[in-house]
Design a protein around this motif. Structure first.
Motif, short mmCIF file in Angstrom:
data_model
loop_
_atom_site.label_atom_id
_atom_site.label_comp_id
_atom_site.label_asym_id
_atom_site.label_seq_id
_atom_site.Cartn_x
_atom_site.Cartn_y
_atom_site.Cartn_z
N GLY A 91 2.17 9.47 0.88
CA GLY A 91 2.89 10.74 0.95
C GLY A 91 2.71 11.55 -0.33
N ARG A 92 2.80 10.87 -1.48
CA ARG A 92 2.62 11.57 -2.75
C ARG A 92 1.19 12.09 -2.91
NH1 ARG A 92 5.59 6.85 -5.84
NH2 ARG A 92 5.47 6.04 -3.70
N ARG A 104 1.85 14.74 5.24
CA ARG A 104 1.99 13.29 5.00
C ARG A 104 1.01 12.49 5.84
NH1 ARG A 104 6.11 11.25 2.25
NH2 ARG A 104 5.89 9.28 3.33
N MET A 144 0.85 -1.19 0.00
CA MET A 144 0.00 0.00 0.00
C MET A 144 0.89 1.24 0.00
SD MET A 144 -2.78 -1.28 2.87
CE MET A 144 -1.64 -1.28 4.26
N ASP A 145 1.21 1.73 -1.18
CA ASP A 145 2.20 2.80 -1.28
C ASP A 145 1.60 4.05 -1.91
OD1 ASP A 145 4.69 3.92 -0.93
OD2 ASP A 145 5.55 3.05 -2.75
N ARG A 167 11.91 6.62 9.12
CA ARG A 167 11.20 7.90 8.91
C ARG A 167 11.24 8.75 10.19
NH1 ARG A 167 6.21 6.49 4.88
NH2 ARG A 167 7.43 5.16 3.50
C1 IPE Z 1 2.81 4.12 2.17
O1 IPE Z 1 2.88 5.44 1.74
C2 IPE Z 1 2.59 4.03 3.66
C3 IPE Z 1 3.71 3.43 4.39
C4 IPE Z 1 4.83 3.05 3.85
C5 IPE Z 1 3.56 3.29 5.82
P1 IPE Z 1 4.24 6.26 1.76
O2 IPE Z 1 4.29 7.05 3.03
O3 IPE Z 1 5.39 5.39 1.50
O4 IPE Z 1 3.98 7.24 0.54
P2 IPE Z 1 5.04 7.76 -0.50
O5 IPE Z 1 5.76 6.59 -1.06
O6 IPE Z 1 5.95 8.68 0.25
O7 IPE Z 1 4.22 8.48 -1.53
#
Ligand code: IPE
Ligand code: IPE
Ligand code: MG
Length: 240
Positions: A22-23, A32, A18-19, A70
């Motif tokens: 953030g984008r 975020r 599930m990615d 993170r």
């Molecule tokens: C996925 O979304 C959620 C987790 C990894 C917990 P991201 O946070 O990785 O979103 P992007 O990749 O920065 O867009």
């Protein structure tokens, strides 16, 4: 779209990386954390869809062992959200015959998340229609290492002989052996990598990568991915 699905040839076990939260947030001028919040609605929609379609197993990558890199702020927010989601959704899941399981190094989770995990396990233990496997503090290599340690302990104790170690024996020492291999692996938001997700179980998985960002992912996208899966010829190294 749904009527085109061949209900006789559904993937038994689907995994989703599930990615893109953030984008999604960046595209909507949000923080975020708000992207992660929006992603919770997709989890809900996808579990419901799997239940309706008659999928047996769904493995969701929620937090990797690498995600600790993170910011503390984001990590805390993620676990707060996870706890909130578990408490909010568990009754409905329980009533819909969904069983919730977890894989990963669960003793490394924050105390509250660990309690919520225990409660979800307990509350849905007897359910049968759909099993959802949430990967939390999960790494595919760590899972393999943990299985190897277990096997080493058994060999040392004399309950297992080295010549008895087979793929099957090994697979039964993974975190949730009942789920078995992945038939279909979906990754959202376009990234072409597996990021340490279920390395053993993806051996012959069909991979579908969609540009859709996780917070925008809904049943129609899941159906699209299953249609793509059904258009593939699975060969397992042989000739069809
Ligand atoms: C996925 O979304 C959620 C987790 C990894 C917990 P991201 O946070 O990785 O979103 P992007 O990749 O920065 O867009
Ligand atoms: C994979 O996504 C982990 C989860 C979806 C929980 P990441 O966003 O962490 O993966 P990378 O860093 O892009 O490989
Ligand atoms: Mg990402």
């Amino acid at each position: 779209m749904e009527p085109q699905l061949d209900t006789q040839r559904l993937p038994r076990h689907i995994g989703i990386i599930m990615d893109g939260n953030g984008r999604w947030a960046a595209q909507h001028g949000k923080r975020r954390v708000q992207g992660h919040e929006a992603g919770a609605a997709s989890v809900r929609a996808v579990i419901k869809a799997c239940r309706e379609l008659g999928i047996e197993g769904l493995s969701l990558y929620a937090f990797s062992t690498e995600n600790w890199r993170r910011s503390k702020q984001e990590v805390n927010a993620l676990f707060r959200l996870l706890s909130k989601y578990m408490r909010k959704e568990i009754e409905e899941l329980a009533q819909n015959d969904v069983r919730v399981r977890f894989q990963g190094r669960l003793d490394g989770l924050p105390a509250q998340a660990r309690k919520d995990v225990e409660y979800c396990l307990e509350r849905t233990r007897g359910n049968k229609a759909l099993s959802v496997n949430v990967a939390l503090n999960y790494g595919g290599r760590q899972e393999i290492v943990d299985a190897a340690r277990q096997i080493a302990r058994e060999v040392k104790a004399g309950t297992l002989q080295p010549e008895e170690i087979s793929e099957d024996v090994f697979a039964r020492r993974l975190y949730l052996p009942e789920f078995g291999d992945l038939d279909l692996l979906i990754r959202t938001s376009g990234e072409l990598r597996v990021s340490n997700f279920m390395l053993w179980q993806i051996s012959y998985a069909e991979i579908v990568v969609t540009p859709v960002l996780w917070p925008d992912f809904r049943k129609e996208h899941l159906v699209e991915a299953i249609l793509e899966f059904q258009s593939r010829k699975r060969r397992y190294g042989g000739r069809p």
